[in-house]
Design an enzyme around this catalytic site. Structure first.
Site, short mmCIF file in Angstrom:
data_model
loop_
_atom_site.label_atom_id
_atom_site.label_comp_id
_atom_site.label_asym_id
_atom_site.label_seq_id
_atom_site.Cartn_x
_atom_site.Cartn_y
_atom_site.Cartn_z
N GLY A 127 -4.87 7.88 5.46
CA GLY A 127 -3.97 8.85 6.09
C GLY A 127 -2.78 9.15 5.19
O GLY A 127 -2.32 10.30 5.12
N GLN B 94 4.92 9.36 7.20
CA GLN B 94 4.00 10.29 6.53
C GLN B 94 4.45 11.73 6.76
O GLN B 94 4.41 12.55 5.84
CB GLN B 94 2.57 10.07 7.02
CG GLN B 94 2.06 8.69 6.59
CD GLN B 94 0.65 8.39 7.07
OE1 GLN B 94 0.03 9.20 7.76
NE2 GLN B 94 0.16 7.22 6.72
N ARG C 8 -8.24 12.06 12.61
CA ARG C 8 -6.78 11.84 12.66
C ARG C 8 -6.02 13.17 12.59
O ARG C 8 -6.33 14.03 11.78
CB ARG C 8 -6.37 10.88 11.53
CG ARG C 8 -7.01 9.51 11.77
CD ARG C 8 -6.65 8.52 10.71
NE ARG C 8 -5.26 8.15 10.77
CZ ARG C 8 -4.68 7.32 9.91
NH1 ARG C 8 -5.39 6.81 8.92
NH2 ARG C 8 -3.41 7.00 10.03
N LYS D 241 -4.33 5.97 14.65
CA LYS D 241 -4.48 5.26 13.37
C LYS D 241 -5.97 5.28 12.96
O LYS D 241 -6.74 6.07 13.50
CB LYS D 241 -3.93 3.84 13.49
CG LYS D 241 -2.44 3.80 13.84
CD LYS D 241 -1.59 4.42 12.76
CE LYS D 241 -0.11 4.35 13.11
NZ LYS D 241 0.73 5.07 12.14
N ASP E 152 2.03 -1.18 12.05
CA ASP E 152 0.72 -1.60 11.54
C ASP E 152 0.44 -3.07 11.84
O ASP E 152 -0.69 -3.54 11.63
CB ASP E 152 0.64 -1.35 10.02
CG ASP E 152 0.72 0.14 9.70
OD1 ASP E 152 0.42 0.96 10.59
OD2 ASP E 152 1.10 0.48 8.56
N ARG F 179 2.91 5.95 -3.28
CA ARG F 179 4.07 6.77 -3.67
C ARG F 179 4.34 6.67 -5.17
O ARG F 179 4.78 7.65 -5.79
CB ARG F 179 5.28 6.35 -2.85
CG ARG F 179 5.19 6.84 -1.39
CD ARG F 179 6.08 6.03 -0.48
NE ARG F 179 6.19 6.58 0.88
CZ ARG F 179 5.29 6.37 1.85
NH1 ARG F 179 4.19 5.64 1.62
NH2 ARG F 179 5.49 6.88 3.06
N ARG G 21 -7.30 -3.28 9.54
CA ARG G 21 -6.37 -4.19 10.25
C ARG G 21 -7.05 -4.87 11.43
O ARG G 21 -6.72 -6.01 11.77
CB ARG G 21 -5.10 -3.46 10.66
CG ARG G 21 -4.41 -2.81 9.46
CD ARG G 21 -2.93 -2.73 9.53
NE ARG G 21 -2.44 -1.94 8.42
CZ ARG G 21 -2.17 -2.42 7.19
NH1 ARG G 21 -2.30 -3.70 6.94
NH2 ARG G 21 -1.75 -1.62 6.22
N LYS H 161 0.83 -1.21 0.00
CA LYS H 161 0.00 0.00 0.00
C LYS H 161 0.87 1.26 0.00
O LYS H 161 0.64 2.18 -0.79
CB LYS H 161 -0.93 -0.04 1.22
CG LYS H 161 -1.82 1.16 1.40
CD LYS H 161 -3.00 0.86 2.27
CE LYS H 161 -2.74 0.85 3.74
NZ LYS H 161 -2.40 2.16 4.34
N ARG I 78 -6.05 1.98 18.03
CA ARG I 78 -5.82 0.53 17.94
C ARG I 78 -5.44 -0.12 19.27
O ARG I 78 -5.44 -1.35 19.36
CB ARG I 78 -4.77 0.23 16.86
CG ARG I 78 -5.32 0.42 15.45
CD ARG I 78 -4.32 0.11 14.36
NE ARG I 78 -4.96 0.25 13.05
CZ ARG I 78 -4.30 0.41 11.90
NH1 ARG I 78 -2.97 0.46 11.89
NH2 ARG I 78 -4.96 0.53 10.76
O1 SPQ Z 1 -2.56 5.43 5.27
P1 SPQ Z 1 -2.97 5.15 6.68
O2 SPQ Z 1 -4.44 5.24 6.83
O3 SPQ Z 1 -2.25 6.02 7.68
O4 SPQ Z 1 -2.55 3.62 6.96
C1 SPQ Z 1 -1.78 2.93 7.96
C2 SPQ Z 1 -2.30 1.43 7.90
O5 SPQ Z 1 -2.49 0.77 8.92
O6 SPQ Z 1 -2.43 0.97 6.79
C3 SPQ Z 1 -1.88 3.51 9.37
F1 SPQ Z 1 -3.02 3.49 9.88
O7 SPQ Z 1 -0.40 2.85 7.58
C4 SPQ Z 1 0.54 3.92 7.64
C5 SPQ Z 1 1.62 3.61 8.68
O8 SPQ Z 1 1.09 3.42 9.95
C6 SPQ Z 1 1.17 4.03 6.26
C7 SPQ Z 1 2.44 4.80 6.25
C8 SPQ Z 1 3.00 5.26 4.96
O9 SPQ Z 1 2.66 4.70 3.90
O10 SPQ Z 1 3.84 6.19 5.00
C9 SPQ Z 1 3.16 5.08 7.40
C10 SPQ Z 1 2.67 4.72 8.74
O11 SPQ Z 1 2.10 5.87 9.35
P2 SPQ Z 1 2.99 6.95 10.11
O12 SPQ Z 1 2.00 7.91 10.71
O13 SPQ Z 1 3.76 6.20 11.14
O14 SPQ Z 1 3.85 7.61 9.13
#
Ligand code: SPQ
Length: 431
Positions: free
Chosen positions: A93, A168, A121, A341, A314, A26, A389, A21, A345
């Site tokens: 997110g 992110q 969020r 998240k 995750d 990206r 999840r 994902k 969670r």
């Molecule tokens: O995209 P989203 O909703 O934030 O998805 C999650 C997931 O469980 O699929 C988090 F809820 O993954 C994020 C992950 O936790 C995906 C991600 C990324 O692609 O950069 C980074 C992680 O989040 P973060 O806030 O730690 O950068």
């Protein structure tokens, strides 16, 4: 509501989990701001990544999606068009935060909206540093929550120390940094996933990494390219745990991404004594890929915290289930990020696993799980709470549960693993 298969005698066979994902998002985003055509193979056609495609189409980027094959006609870093419609990020997110990074560099106005979960969020973690760079962002609670509006352009580079280990946050600032005239750096407290850094290089850009600091210089021209998306280790994790805890199981997961910033789940399985092997490692210079084999085994409790957390953030819901089947007390700490998240969670894992008789308690920054506990359900309804999840963790929990149980809001799973129930069915049919 969906009736779940309980008390599954064994899970056997070989599957390929869908594309990653994080990497799929990206690939579309960098493809859109690169010059020329990008082809993406093994793209995750889940709802989150489809939201990303939809947002870029609304900014004038031609994107053809045919199942897992995607072609993006890149417009160049300054080629996106002001959208005439609101950009809908759905449940994602990653779409919200990385897109804000790109929009911060665009001299136009855009509005972002998402679903009920996205509205809760926190976005200040990206809107604050992007505002420091010069973007004008507003939204509920001073720009912390959607709906958000942004007017970008004329950005200044920054040197940013992120208070959280978040890919992110890092990626949003780096993407904005590509649209400045100088060098932008981001320093994290602990290393988070590095797919953005790797992918900027794949598109011909330059990124420097020095321990926990990542730098990009602005006005680099990215060139469209071919991207192969490895299988998502975060999706594989559900079948890795299922293979370890369902009796008489042996599962092979082919083509799984093995980027070291994502493989904490494999370390934990090994620490807990699982019978797991990694074979056929390839593609090591871009995003490493391999095949993973797992068999049922006796498990022991472990402690999970510190720098390991971003490498498996995750996977914590499914690791919590794994811990219910391990002898002893498992402690998960330093994971307060779980609270922001798709759901909180910590709360959703604890409340749902307790319905099945698990000995699990919430702490401020994680959970404590005492095992080994047989899980039981007597017509219980568990709930994904709209979190993919949590839904998949509960479907795997059902496999080792005596009795009958149903899952409320199973449709949430389509966000990251639309073929999850099909794969579970295939593995439970083989002898
Ligand atoms: O995209 P989203 O909703 O934030 O998805 C999650 C997931 O469980 O699929 C988090 F809820 O993954 C994020 C992950 O936790 C995906 C991600 C990324 O692609 O950069 C980074 C992680 O989040 P973060 O806030 O730690 O950068």
């Amino acid at each position: 509501m969906q009736l779940l298969r309980t008390n599954v005698p064994s899970l056997r066979g070989t599957i390929q989990v869908p594309g990653d994902k994080s990497i799929s998002h990206r690939a579309v985003m960098l493809g859109a701001i690169a010059n020329g055509t990008t082809t993406i193979a093994n793209f995750l056609a889940g709802e989150d990544c489809l939201s990303t495609i939809d947002c870029f189409r609304k900014m004038g980027v031609a994107i053809t999606q045919n199942g897992t094959d995607v072609i993006v006609e890149g417009k160049g870093i300054e080629g996106l068009k002001e959208p005439t419609e609101i950009l809908n990020v759905g449940n994602s997110g990653t779409t919200t935060r990385l897109l804000l990074g790109i929009l911060a560099g665009c001299s136009f106005h855009a509005c972002l909206i998402g679903d009920e979960s996205i509205a809760k969020r926190p976005m200040a973690r990206v809107t604050k540093p992007l505002a420091m760079m010069g973007a004008r962002i507003d939204g509920r609670d001073g720009g912390n929550y959607t709906p958000l509006s942004i007017r970008g352009g004329h950005l200044q580079p920054i040197q940013y120390h992120s208070p959280v280990a978040s890919a992110q946050v890092k990626s949003a600032i780096l993407l904005a940094g590509l649209m400045t005239d100088g060098t932008t750096t981001v320093t994290e407290p602990v290393k988070s996933r590095d797919h953005t850094e790797r992918m900027v290089r794949l598109f011909g850009g330059k990124v420097d990494v020095d321990a926990l600091t990542v730098s990009v210089s602005g006005k680099q021209q990215l060139k469209g390219t071919n991207v192969y998306v490895p299988g998502d280790i975060s999706s594989a994790a559900f079948f890795l745990v299922a293979g370890a805890i369902v009796p008489d199981s042996e599962i092979v997961l082919q083509n799984v991404g093995l980027n070291p910033t994502r493989t904490g789940i494999l370390d934990v399985l090994q620490q807990m004594g699982a019978d797991v092997a990694i074979e056929n490692i390839r593609n090591e210079d871009t995003e490493p890929i391999g095949d993973i084999m797992i068999r049922t085994s006796a498990l022991k409790a472990t402690e999970i915290g510190g720098a390991l957390i971003p490498r498996l953030i995750d996977e914590i819901p499914i690791i919590a289930l794994l811990a219910t089947q391990a002898e002893g007390t498992t402690i998960i700490k330093d994971a307060a990020e779980l609270k922001v998240k798709e759901t909180n969670r910590i709360d959703t894992v604890v409340s749902e696993l307790r319905k099945l008789g698990a000995h699990i308690e919430a702490t401020e920054d994680g959970m404590i799980i005492r095992g080994k506990t047989p899980l039981k359900a007597d017509g219980v309804t568990v709930d994904s709470h709209g979190d993919h999840r949590i839904g998949m963790m509960l479907a795997v929990a059902a496999c080792i549960t005596e009795g009958t149980m149903s899952l409320n809001r199973p449709e949430a799973i389509a966000v990251s693993y639309p073929t999850f129930f099909e794969h579970l069915q295939i593995l439970s049919e083989q002898k």
